[in-house]
Design an enzyme around this catalytic site. Sequence first.
Site, PDB file in Angstrom:
ATOM      1  N   ASP A  62      53.632 -44.233 -57.682  1.00 51.47           N
ATOM      2  CA  ASP A  62      53.494 -43.622 -59.002  1.00 51.47           C
ATOM      3  C   ASP A  62      54.029 -44.547 -60.082  1.00 51.47           C
ATOM      4  OD1 ASP A  62      56.106 -43.355 -58.125  1.00 51.47           O
ATOM      5  OD2 ASP A  62      56.144 -41.179 -58.197  1.00 51.47           O
ATOM      6  N   ASN A 120      62.749 -30.474 -55.865  1.00 53.98           N
ATOM      7  CA  ASN A 120      61.842 -29.325 -55.782  1.00 53.98           C
ATOM      8  C   ASN A 120      60.771 -29.538 -54.702  1.00 53.98           C
ATOM      9  OD1 ASN A 120      60.257 -31.273 -56.935  1.00 53.98           O
ATOM     10  ND2 ASN A 120      59.894 -30.194 -58.865  1.00 53.98           N
ATOM     11  N   HIS A 122      58.918 -32.290 -54.365  1.00 49.87           N
ATOM     12  CA  HIS A 122      57.796 -33.166 -54.738  1.00 49.87           C
ATOM     13  C   HIS A 122      57.834 -34.466 -53.942  1.00 49.87           C
ATOM     14  CE1 HIS A 122      60.341 -35.047 -58.184  1.00 49.87           C
ATOM     15  NE2 HIS A 122      60.151 -36.002 -57.291  1.00 49.87           N
ATOM     16  N   GLU A 127      53.991 -32.479 -58.014  1.00 39.95           N
ATOM     17  CA  GLU A 127      54.946 -31.394 -58.226  1.00 39.95           C
ATOM     18  C   GLU A 127      54.469 -30.132 -57.493  1.00 39.95           C
ATOM     19  OE1 GLU A 127      57.665 -31.992 -59.582  1.00 39.95           O
ATOM     20  OE2 GLU A 127      57.479 -33.396 -61.247  1.00 39.95           O
TER      21      GLU A 127
HETATM   22  C1  F6R Z   1      59.258 -42.191 -56.923  1.00 37.06           C
HETATM   23  C2  F6R Z   1      58.885 -41.037 -56.109  1.00 37.06           C
HETATM   24  C3  F6R Z   1      59.669 -39.768 -56.244  1.00 37.06           C
HETATM   25  C4  F6R Z   1      61.063 -39.910 -55.650  1.00 37.06           C
HETATM   26  C5  F6R Z   1      61.831 -38.598 -55.710  1.00 37.06           C
HETATM   27  C6  F6R Z   1      63.254 -38.755 -55.211  1.00 37.06           C
HETATM   28  O1  F6R Z   1      58.361 -43.247 -56.713  1.00 37.06           O
HETATM   29  O2  F6R Z   1      57.956 -41.100 -55.356  1.00 37.06           O
HETATM   30  O3  F6R Z   1      58.981 -38.720 -55.631  1.00 37.06           O
HETATM   31  O4  F6R Z   1      60.953 -40.322 -54.324  1.00 37.06           O
HETATM   32  O5  F6R Z   1      61.861 -38.124 -57.030  1.00 37.06           O
HETATM   33  O6  F6R Z   1      63.957 -39.595 -56.080  1.00 37.06           O
HETATM   34  P1  F6R Z   1      65.418 -40.135 -55.734  1.00 37.06           P
HETATM   35  O7  F6R Z   1      65.251 -41.112 -54.614  1.00 37.06           O
HETATM   36  O8  F6R Z   1      65.878 -40.825 -56.989  1.00 37.06           O
HETATM   37  O9  F6R Z   1      66.241 -38.959 -55.347  1.00 37.06           O
END
Ligand code: F6R
Length: 219
Positions: A62, A120, A122, A127
């Site tokens: 992303d 959440n 995701h 989401e």
């Molecule tokens: C970012 C991504 C997000 C993160 C998720 C957890 O490329 O794919 O889904 O993996 O938000 O983020 P952290 O590792 O910062 O807890």
Amino acid sequence: MEISKCKSYKDLSNLVADVVEHILALPEPKLILPTGSTPIGLYKELVNRQLDWSTTTTFNLDEYIINPNHPQSYHSFMKKHLFDRINIYPNNCNFPNRNTQAYEDIISEVDLCILGIGSNGHIAFNEPGSSFDSVTRVVDLTEETIKDNSRFFPTIEDVPTQAITMGLKSIMSSKKIIIMANGKHKKNILEQAMYGDITEDIPASILQTHTNMEAFYCD
Ligand code: F6R
């Protein structure tokens, strides 16, 4: 489906680095990579191992709708933590952009997809409520995700409100998937995703239906 409990964050990073090292031995490896705080230790470990990335192609999961040169863009994150520190060709490092169909078209035959999980449930920026059939697209970020990500920006108003993300279907097409979760605050959501109902309310729960998936967790 079992969640491998790691002794420490270092242990988690090393175990996933072992899998990546194995994949990098393939002739033309293809990897899908995450950003966020969870993979930082993994990227550090991969840099330390001085592996050969010259034939590897990567696809990031992303990117915000933001200038790629912005210090908080995922382009900048990947350069800082990995790409500028290994021998990968910049042309082989792909990020989703507004031409979402073109991105979808080049994600094929991916050997390994590495994921983090949001509080959440995701994965990437899919989401809760995202369709299991979703592909690469522009999405609005939820308030919860904007709040989670605000720690990387001067104020919450500076956090982008839109992003481009690979879809759940795009992710599931990978030959192998690893999901990493670091910290007690991720335990419940990871367990719900891995052992609970398979529902679009918890996007990561789709991973239960993948035949080559591993989950790693540390407190
Ligand atoms: C970012 C991504 C997000 C993160 C998720 C957890 O490329 O794919 O889904 O993996 O938000 O983020 P952290 O590792 O910062 O807890």
